[in-house]
Design an enzyme around this catalytic site. Sequence first.
Site, PDB file in Angstrom:
ATOM      1  N   SER A  17      -2.968  -6.595  -5.064  1.00 55.32           N
ATOM      2  CA  SER A  17      -3.777  -5.007  -5.881  1.00 55.32           C
ATOM      3  C   SER A  17      -3.746  -4.004  -4.585  1.00 55.32           C
ATOM      4  O   SER A  17      -2.893  -3.994  -4.292  1.00 55.32           O
ATOM      5  CB  SER A  17      -5.774  -5.170  -5.570  1.00 55.32           C
ATOM      6  N   CYS A  18      -4.370  -2.866  -5.383  1.00 51.69           N
ATOM      7  CA  CYS A  18      -4.050  -1.557  -5.010  1.00 51.69           C
ATOM      8  C   CYS A  18      -4.245  -1.949  -3.489  1.00 51.69           C
ATOM      9  O   CYS A  18      -5.281  -2.120  -2.319  1.00 51.69           O
ATOM     10  CB  CYS A  18      -5.214  -0.506  -5.798  1.00 51.69           C
TER      11      CYS A  18
END
Lengths: 81, 190
Positions: A17-18
Amino acid sequence: MSAEYDIAETLDVKGASCPMPVVKTKGAIDDLAPGEILEVLATDAGSMSDIDGWAAGTEGVELVAQEEGDDVYKHYVRKTE
Amino acid sequence: MSTDTPDAPTDDPPSRAELAARVDELEEALAEATADDGDKKMSIIATKGTLDMAYPPLILASTAAAFGYDVTVFHTFWGLEILHEERSKNLKLSSVGNPNMPVPNAVAALPGMDRVTTKMMEKKIADNDTATIEELIETSLEMGVEFQACQMTIDLMGYDEDEFYDGVTTGVGAATALQDMADADIQLLV
């Protein structure tokens, strides 16, 4: 249904994820030669906007296409210089 | 005594050569002032050391590096905990003073509650495959982010320089941070 691109490398960041999809895309594109295309496979829904924004704001790369698959977001980025 | 103004009228108009020289001079100064001095720069000041507040500077730093920015992150006060190799792996979440916590402050203030909420958050981070603080630091360092540890805080906390991640810059102060901010396109205080 996958677009026809001459893909030099595939980067699998599924699960990450980010900010990792963008950060790892940057790392992978650095290893390509100008003109080559990187395919990025991600599951992060934010990657559609993030990789688009990254490519627009970064010199030497160009977003060729993005595809939203069943579970995977596919990004095609060309190194331009 | 003459009432004439002595200066202005007596000056001859500048010669063509003088004007040309002046134009050259100004063009040079303009070129210098507008010159793209290379890369874009970002300067972040990280002042918080709780688990939740450690993420934003690291995520922005690594992302900016991916955009090609020269990034410096100046860590001061509790922000220094993020660069401390051992302590960065045990950053805590405060259960008090956060109205989004599922427990009221009176309960959150009980002994051990910070440990409970921190464990909850760590589990969410692991379940969601969110990068750990350590991963973000290592990745950022690989991408050329400069992490600076405020010398005053190092002394204040009694840390040794070798307790920080390899590659962390020590021996810097507010003037260094200010210079970075003055040169930067983006400045953030976190």
